[in-house]
Design an enzyme around this catalytic site. Structure first.
Site, PDB file in Angstrom:
ATOM      1  N   GLY A  79       0.793  -1.227   0.000  1.00 23.91           N
ATOM      2  CA  GLY A  79       0.000   0.000   0.000  1.00 23.91           C
ATOM      3  C   GLY A  79       0.825   1.275   0.000  1.00 23.91           C
ATOM      4  O   GLY A  79       0.277   2.364   0.174  1.00 23.91           O
ATOM      5  N   GLU A 103       0.268   8.975 -17.320  1.00 22.16           N
ATOM      6  CA  GLU A 103       0.105   7.947 -18.345  1.00 22.16           C
ATOM      7  C   GLU A 103       0.599   6.638 -17.766  1.00 22.16           C
ATOM      8  O   GLU A 103       1.495   6.619 -16.926  1.00 22.16           O
ATOM      9  CB  GLU A 103       0.852   8.310 -19.629  1.00 22.16           C
ATOM     10  CG  GLU A 103       2.340   8.404 -19.449  1.00 22.16           C
ATOM     11  CD  GLU A 103       3.045   8.951 -20.675  1.00 22.16           C
ATOM     12  OE1 GLU A 103       2.477   9.807 -21.376  1.00 22.16           O
ATOM     13  OE2 GLU A 103       4.180   8.527 -20.912  1.00 22.16           O
ATOM     14  N   TYR A 115      -5.127   3.711  -9.724  1.00 24.18           N
ATOM     15  CA  TYR A 115      -5.490   5.052 -10.178  1.00 24.18           C
ATOM     16  C   TYR A 115      -7.007   5.229 -10.234  1.00 24.18           C
ATOM     17  O   TYR A 115      -7.533   6.253  -9.791  1.00 24.18           O
ATOM     18  CB  TYR A 115      -4.872   5.344 -11.548  1.00 24.18           C
ATOM     19  CG  TYR A 115      -3.359   5.278 -11.569  1.00 24.18           C
ATOM     20  CD1 TYR A 115      -2.593   5.702 -10.488  1.00 24.18           C
ATOM     21  CD2 TYR A 115      -2.684   4.781 -12.673  1.00 24.18           C
ATOM     22  CE1 TYR A 115      -1.210   5.632 -10.511  1.00 24.18           C
ATOM     23  CE2 TYR A 115      -1.293   4.714 -12.712  1.00 24.18           C
ATOM     24  CZ  TYR A 115      -0.566   5.139 -11.621  1.00 24.18           C
ATOM     25  OH  TYR A 115       0.805   5.070 -11.653  1.00 24.18           O
TER      26      TYR A 115
END
Length: 148
Positions: A79, A103, A115
């Site tokens: 994490g 990206e 993300y």
């Protein structure tokens, strides 16, 4: 205990080692050491008295681009990447940044899931952008609205 702080020039050799260990196709040394300076918010995460991760982010006006993030393979799946990203997002918000761009390789399912869990959305795709052992693969461009 984990701590997050600014990635200083004295930290760059250790970060460079992580870059080479964490990425199948790491940045060149020139590119890595050249992405520093006043327009950058570069962070490191220290765990067990060792640099475990870093993030290289360029800030221009009210937008930022996460150019590179890496977690040392010895520290992955704990994490720490999420912790570093959450700290980065909080810091960017205090600086008035409204959008964070990045990206990611289309094959990097773990990063894409991270993300997306943080609120990033796919903006577009760059075809055949990243080198692979077999040729090239797409880059997914993602954006996170931070503040208005």
């Amino acid at each position: 205990m984990n701590t997050i702080s600014i990635l200083s020039t004295t930290d760059l050799p250790a970060a460079w080692q992580i870059e080479q260990r964490a990425h199948a196709f790491p940045w060149s040394e020139k590119t890595f050491f050249g992405n520093q300076g006043e327009r950058y918010l570069n962070l490191k995460l220290t765990a067990d008295d060792r640099m475990a991760a870093f993030a290289i982010t360029q800030v221009v006006l009210d937008e930022a681009t996460l150019f590179n993030i890496a977690v040392d393979p010895d520290f992955q799946r704990r994490g720490l990447g999420r912790m570093l990203l959450e700290h980065l997002i909080d810091e960017l918000e205090t600086r008035g940044v409204v959008t964070l761009w990045l990206e990611v390789r289309a094959s990097n399912a773990a990063a894409i899931a991270l993300y997306e869990s943080l609120g990033f959305n796919e903006a577009t795709i760059r075809r055949n952008y990243y080198p692979t052992a077999q040729g090239h693969e797409d880059a997914i461009i993602m954006a996170l609205p931070i503040s208005m």
